[in-house]
Design a protein around this motif. Sequence first.
Motif, mmCIF file in Angstrom:
data_model
loop_
_atom_site.group_PDB
_atom_site.id
_atom_site.type_symbol
_atom_site.label_atom_id
_atom_site.label_comp_id
_atom_site.label_asym_id
_atom_site.label_seq_id
_atom_site.Cartn_x
_atom_site.Cartn_y
_atom_site.Cartn_z
ATOM 1 N N LEU A 186 0.798 -1.273 -0.019
ATOM 2 C CA LEU A 186 0.043 0.226 0.037
ATOM 3 C C LEU A 186 0.741 1.276 -0.038
ATOM 4 O O LEU A 186 0.347 2.358 -0.050
ATOM 5 C CB LEU A 186 -0.875 -0.094 1.238
ATOM 6 C CG LEU A 186 -1.895 -1.174 1.349
ATOM 7 C CD1 LEU A 186 -2.912 -0.800 2.531
ATOM 8 C CD2 LEU A 186 -2.768 -1.377 0.107
ATOM 9 N N GLN A 187 2.023 1.096 0.299
ATOM 10 C CA GLN A 187 3.101 2.314 0.320
ATOM 11 C C GLN A 187 3.097 3.004 -1.004
ATOM 12 O O GLN A 187 3.246 4.192 -1.149
ATOM 13 C CB GLN A 187 4.427 1.799 0.773
ATOM 14 C CG GLN A 187 4.657 1.368 2.422
ATOM 15 C CD GLN A 187 5.853 0.946 2.469
ATOM 16 O OE1 GLN A 187 6.654 1.741 3.289
ATOM 17 N NE2 GLN A 187 6.264 -0.203 2.384
ATOM 18 N N THR A 188 3.163 2.174 -1.980
ATOM 19 C CA THR A 188 3.195 2.595 -3.554
ATOM 20 C C THR A 188 2.359 3.724 -3.631
ATOM 21 O O THR A 188 2.477 4.807 -4.429
ATOM 22 C CB THR A 188 2.973 1.556 -4.416
ATOM 23 O OG1 THR A 188 3.947 0.393 -4.435
ATOM 24 C CG2 THR A 188 3.319 2.049 -6.142
ATOM 25 N N HIS A 189 0.871 3.627 -3.404
ATOM 26 C CA HIS A 189 -0.122 4.718 -3.699
ATOM 27 C C HIS A 189 0.300 5.846 -2.764
ATOM 28 O O HIS A 189 0.370 6.861 -3.479
ATOM 29 C CB HIS A 189 -1.516 4.173 -3.393
ATOM 30 C CG HIS A 189 -2.527 5.138 -3.355
ATOM 31 N ND1 HIS A 189 -3.167 5.559 -4.308
ATOM 32 C CD2 HIS A 189 -3.025 5.998 -2.108
ATOM 33 C CE1 HIS A 189 -3.858 6.607 -4.037
ATOM 34 N NE2 HIS A 189 -3.845 6.917 -2.833
ATOM 35 N N VAL A 190 0.560 5.682 -1.537
ATOM 36 C CA VAL A 190 1.016 6.844 -0.668
ATOM 37 C C VAL A 190 2.289 7.561 -1.489
ATOM 38 O O VAL A 190 2.342 8.859 -1.128
ATOM 39 C CB VAL A 190 1.075 6.431 0.668
ATOM 40 C CG1 VAL A 190 1.353 7.397 1.535
ATOM 41 C CG2 VAL A 190 -0.106 5.652 1.247
ATOM 42 N N LEU A 191 3.214 6.824 -1.666
ATOM 43 C CA LEU A 191 4.239 7.422 -2.176
ATOM 44 C C LEU A 191 4.075 8.183 -3.393
ATOM 45 O O LEU A 191 4.494 9.323 -3.508
ATOM 46 C CB LEU A 191 5.550 6.261 -2.541
ATOM 47 C CG LEU A 191 6.680 6.902 -3.240
ATOM 48 C CD1 LEU A 191 7.588 7.912 -2.489
ATOM 49 C CD2 LEU A 191 7.499 5.672 -3.518
ATOM 50 N N LEU A 192 3.426 7.768 -4.219
ATOM 51 C CA LEU A 192 3.189 8.517 -5.802
ATOM 52 C C LEU A 192 2.348 9.579 -5.207
ATOM 53 O O LEU A 192 2.284 10.648 -5.728
ATOM 54 C CB LEU A 192 2.427 7.523 -6.513
ATOM 55 C CG LEU A 192 3.192 6.493 -7.143
ATOM 56 C CD1 LEU A 192 2.474 5.307 -7.987
ATOM 57 C CD2 LEU A 192 4.508 6.719 -8.008
ATOM 58 N N LYS A 193 1.382 9.538 -4.667
ATOM 59 C CA LYS A 193 0.335 10.624 -4.078
ATOM 60 C C LYS A 193 1.220 11.789 -3.507
ATOM 61 O O LYS A 193 1.178 13.066 -3.762
ATOM 62 C CB LYS A 193 -0.603 10.176 -3.076
ATOM 63 C CG LYS A 193 -1.499 11.251 -2.669
ATOM 64 C CD LYS A 193 -2.521 10.659 -1.515
ATOM 65 C CE LYS A 193 -3.468 11.745 -0.960
ATOM 66 N NZ LYS A 193 -4.326 11.329 0.131
#
Length: 300
Positions: free
Chosen positions: A113-120
């Motif tokens: 789930l970190q991927t979404h937060v990183l890109l955001k």
Amino acid sequence: MNYRLSHLRELESESIYVLREVAAQFENPVLLFSGGKDSILVSYLAKKAFYPARIPFTFLHVDTGHNFNETIEYRDNWIKELDAKLIVGSVQACIDNGELIEEKGFNASRNHLQTHVLLKSLEEGKYDAAIGGARRDEEKARAKERFFSHRDEFGQWDPKNQRPELWNLFNGKKNYGEHFRVFPISNWTELDVWQFLAEEKVPLPNLYFAHKRKVFLRDGILLADSEYIPKKPEEFVAEKMVRCRTIGDVTCTGVWESTASNIEEIIAEVATSRKTERGGRADDKRSETAMEDRKKDGYF
């Protein structure tokens, strides 16, 4: 200086050169900080690269909400020591507002789930470069990275579409909406990192040193007993002397039985180990290409 460790000065010089190139080529870079030894090293090198000025990068931590408490405590103290600005991207906040759906079950993890937060976070901050502490010796997918690793407008990575880096020339040109991931310590090994941190006397989280902790065994990996990890009926908790070799989300970060209580003992242990530091990361074992698949989607 120990002659046998003189190669560390070459690595240090290379990394500082890369960090200065980032400052020169990009308008709004950010330094990704996890609280692990590699991101500590990169932040320390950034301090040396621009001293006596302040580090010209904002720091970004993608917080899963399932970190070791020691990691967050160290993060806050280290950021204060560096006099740096910290931005925190929260996985929990994205779950709460419906952007993300949390995994369920015994093997549930927030790591992907970190991927979404990183890109955001990168998009909201309009960052055009993200500096991280990945090393080529860590994992086979990371061995494919350049120092300047291009990402498209969706934050995705194409390992077949990376720029050549000849004679230490780094090409940071990009189109609008694209960005770069930058890896200043690409050529360092785990042993190099420990030897340098020891020589420079850099303070480290106590998770890296042997300590008593309640743990249980799952699929050949020792995991820390935590409220975030539901246990199967056959999994029993026992107290052991352990330490972390890599630090991440508590649900997927394995610990190692060890008696290494100081950095010299850690160096001796790493030098003789036949297991890689990510051999205890449960998230890497989900498939043969787990890391590469995540990286293509935008993970670091």
